[in-house]
Design an enzyme around this catalytic site. Sequence first.
Site, short mmCIF file in Angstrom:
data_model
loop_
_atom_site.label_atom_id
_atom_site.label_comp_id
_atom_site.label_asym_id
_atom_site.label_seq_id
_atom_site.Cartn_x
_atom_site.Cartn_y
_atom_site.Cartn_z
N HIS A 100 16.87 -5.95 -12.96
CA HIS A 100 17.88 -5.00 -12.33
C HIS A 100 19.35 -5.32 -12.78
O HIS A 100 20.11 -6.00 -12.06
CB HIS A 100 17.80 -5.09 -10.90
CG HIS A 100 16.36 -4.81 -10.24
ND1 HIS A 100 15.96 -5.07 -9.06
CD2 HIS A 100 15.32 -4.18 -10.96
CE1 HIS A 100 14.65 -5.04 -8.70
NE2 HIS A 100 14.16 -4.17 -9.97
C1 LIG Z 1 8.52 -6.22 -13.88
C2 LIG Z 1 9.31 -5.10 -13.51
C3 LIG Z 1 9.25 -4.96 -11.97
C4 LIG Z 1 10.05 -3.86 -11.22
N1 LIG Z 1 10.10 -3.71 -10.12
C5 LIG Z 1 10.76 -2.75 -9.63
C6 LIG Z 1 10.85 -2.43 -8.07
O1 LIG Z 1 9.78 -2.69 -7.25
N2 LIG Z 1 11.70 -1.60 -7.68
C7 LIG Z 1 12.72 -1.12 -8.42
O2 LIG Z 1 13.58 -0.28 -8.00
N3 LIG Z 1 12.85 -1.21 -9.74
C8 LIG Z 1 11.95 -2.06 -10.52
N4 LIG Z 1 11.92 -2.55 -11.63
C9 LIG Z 1 13.12 -1.91 -12.40
C10 LIG Z 1 12.74 -0.34 -13.03
O3 LIG Z 1 11.52 -0.46 -13.98
C11 LIG Z 1 13.89 0.11 -13.64
O4 LIG Z 1 15.05 0.24 -12.77
C12 LIG Z 1 13.52 1.73 -14.06
O5 LIG Z 1 12.35 1.37 -14.78
C13 LIG Z 1 14.64 2.11 -14.78
O6 LIG Z 1 14.46 3.52 -15.45
P1 LIG Z 1 15.34 3.87 -16.57
O7 LIG Z 1 14.61 5.40 -17.12
O8 LIG Z 1 16.92 3.92 -16.34
O9 LIG Z 1 14.89 2.78 -17.76
P2 LIG Z 1 13.74 2.43 -18.49
O10 LIG Z 1 12.46 2.39 -17.64
O11 LIG Z 1 13.84 1.12 -18.95
O12 LIG Z 1 13.43 3.37 -19.66
C14 LIG Z 1 14.19 3.28 -20.64
C15 LIG Z 1 13.53 3.84 -21.76
O13 LIG Z 1 14.33 4.25 -23.01
C16 LIG Z 1 13.72 3.56 -24.35
N5 LIG Z 1 14.78 3.42 -25.02
C17 LIG Z 1 15.57 2.24 -25.09
N6 LIG Z 1 16.54 2.43 -26.14
C18 LIG Z 1 16.08 3.27 -26.88
C19 LIG Z 1 16.53 3.92 -28.14
N7 LIG Z 1 17.51 3.28 -28.92
N8 LIG Z 1 16.02 4.94 -28.55
C20 LIG Z 1 15.02 5.55 -27.90
N9 LIG Z 1 14.30 5.04 -26.67
C21 LIG Z 1 14.99 3.91 -26.41
C22 LIG Z 1 13.13 2.69 -23.56
O14 LIG Z 1 11.90 2.18 -24.71
C23 LIG Z 1 12.40 2.92 -22.48
O15 LIG Z 1 11.41 3.49 -22.58
C24 LIG Z 1 11.17 -3.19 -12.26
C25 LIG Z 1 11.16 -3.66 -13.51
C26 LIG Z 1 10.35 -4.61 -14.08
C27 LIG Z 1 10.13 -4.80 -15.92
#
Ligand SMILES: Cc1cc2nc3c(=O)[nH]c(=O)nc-3n(C[C@H](O)[C@H](O)[C@H](O)COP(=O)(O)OP(=O)(O)OC[C@H]3O[C@@H](n4cnc5c(N)ncnc54)[C@H](O)[C@@H]3O)c2cc1C
Length: 574
Positions: free
Chosen positions: A503
């Site tokens: 986070h």
């Molecule tokens: C083990 C674990 C447990 C968690 N538990 C919780 C929970 O219980 N509750 C909660 O609220 N949150 C939790 N989280 C956090 C939650 O997973 C994230 O807040 C959420 O996934 C964020 O979504 P996002 O789309 O912003 O980013 P992400 O899910 O990180 O997705 C971003 C995507 O962008 C892609 N990407 C990055 N750079 C590039 C690039 N240059 N070109 C193309 N693609 C790219 C990545 O490969 C990824 O697939 C947890 C995270 C982990 C790792």
Amino acid sequence: MRTLPRADVVVVGGGWSGLLMAKELGARTGLSVVVLERGQPRKTSDYFEGMDELDYAIRLRMMQDASKETVTFRHTSKDRALPIRQFANFLPGTGVGGAGEHWNGITPRFLPDCFELRTRTVERYGAEKLPAGHSIQDWGVTYAELEPFYTRAEWLLGISGKTGSDPFEGPHSAEYPTPPQKTPYFPSLFRDAARSMGYHPFPAPSANLSQAYRNPDGIVRPACQYCGFCERYGCMVGAKAQPTNTLLPVIARQKSVSVRTGANVRRVLHKDGKAAGVSYVDASGEEIVQPADLVLLASWTLNNTRLLMLSKIGEAYDAARGTGQLGRNLTHQAVSRGVALFFDRPLNRFMGSGACGIVIRDLDGDNFDHGPLDFLRGAYIAAFSRGNPPIGVFGTVPPSVKATWGSAWKKAAIDAFDSTASFGISGEHLAYRTNYMDLDPTYRDSNGDPLLRMTMDWNDNERNLIGYMTARMAQLGRAMGAREVVAPPLPRRYDVNTYRSTHLQGGTIMGTSPANSVVNTWLQHWQMSNLFVLGASTFPQNPSGNPTLTILAQTLRTADAIIDRYLKLPGVLA
Ligand SMILES: Cc1cc2nc3c(=O)[nH]c(=O)nc-3n(C[C@H](O)[C@H](O)[C@H](O)COP(=O)(O)OP(=O)(O)OC[C@H]3O[C@@H](n4cnc5c(N)ncnc54)[C@H](O)[C@@H]3O)c2cc1C
Ligand code: SF4
């Protein structure tokens, strides 16, 4: 370099925020939308092969490969940053679904006053209570403005919970769509002890379904089996809301949306103050240009910030001079290593789910008087039963066991395996002028681009907050009937070797003016009206709660703004 035909919209990142935006645009506009995801394709059936703790949880099968791209880290501007060679204290996701595939599913709303943190704190305590060197600011959006989108996000995921069970929660315009998950034995001990101490325990809102559920898009998911393989795994039955089971099936029906994997975006292209598309490297190493009219960054906190820096969009933050906005206000939840509790009886912690547990928010936010205290804000305290993995958990013995190896130690470790538990806090991290991101002058990724450099340390506010909460957790542990209670050493420095949470926030923060933020309150870049940034990189500071529900609510709010207003009259959204 090959240039592809123009798309209306390009989304960088195929996690929760990127795929949700693509789904909304696909459902409500006829625009061609291309999602570029650097990692591999995924689907729920990939998880049918079974769960292997060594492969998934220890060797981090689903996470970013640090040998190809990592970050460098240092505590202060005076230190030399070194690359993180193995991710440990946070675990960036990669591949379709991003970290949302292997998350736990804990889905609290933020406390209402988090969004007006500076104003509310100064009103109650005066500006002199703000910690030295802080860069705390209001978000520019209020809880009331975000509330309808929180509700939509909860119904999309089918969140299991009970409104009104937490006396500190903000108003909810609708009940949670499904009732709370079951309360396992260990959290029930916590609930009873917390109640006996005058706290207000409630079941954690969970994206792991308590019962089968059909969401407004018609997606049906089954109830959780409490198998205990949420965190660091994809759910094989699909009970945990994951982008691959909640968003992808809808996107698959949308002819105008495509998800392109193995597409690692290196730059946002721009000309005459407008984003013109992106360039990326595909899986074969070929450099490709994807022109587009609208660009949405959804590549999580670190790469949202890094891509803007590499693309030279916006003024990078200069900590010494206090100028520029891009990269500032890096925060990471103040999480303590758990207080360890040793009981005389089994706790059945081999079963559970990532988010089934009991929480108290009595010591969170400003729910208690900070006047006499040496810190601001607080933490939620929670006891979860997530399913104890044998490799990750085995080996903890109570301090009364003196043996450190051999058969006496082995026997003690086996005896302690299911009678040992820990619980922890999820604490707020305030923003400081000294915690930020910039491009590393020395280290580069496998494409030759500079790595992102994190400069971060705890300040006294977080040290004192964690110390206060640790003492309260020890009291709770004793009230739960634990025979031995062991509090961890208090953290002095920010540590990159022990898992904390994934986070991280900040870097492209939102606000009311280009003088205090990178994006406006619609997450639209101040300098480029056809560029939007989604995700926790836009949070000005870190509220205690897990961020994903708020990320989804913000994404829905931005999707509405784009579809209902921007597309009709492209330009700066007021
Ligand atoms: C083990 C674990 C447990 C968690 N538990 C919780 C929970 O219980 N509750 C909660 O609220 N949150 C939790 N989280 C956090 C939650 O997973 C994230 O807040 C959420 O996934 C964020 O979504 P996002 O789309 O912003 O980013 P992400 O899910 O990180 O997705 C971003 C995507 O962008 C892609 N990407 C990055 N750079 C590039 C690039 N240059 N070109 C193309 N693609 C790219 C990545 O490969 C990824 O697939 C947890 C995270 C982990 C790792
Ligand atoms: S505990 Fe429930 S939600 Fe988690 S992986 Fe098992 S069945 Fe899925």
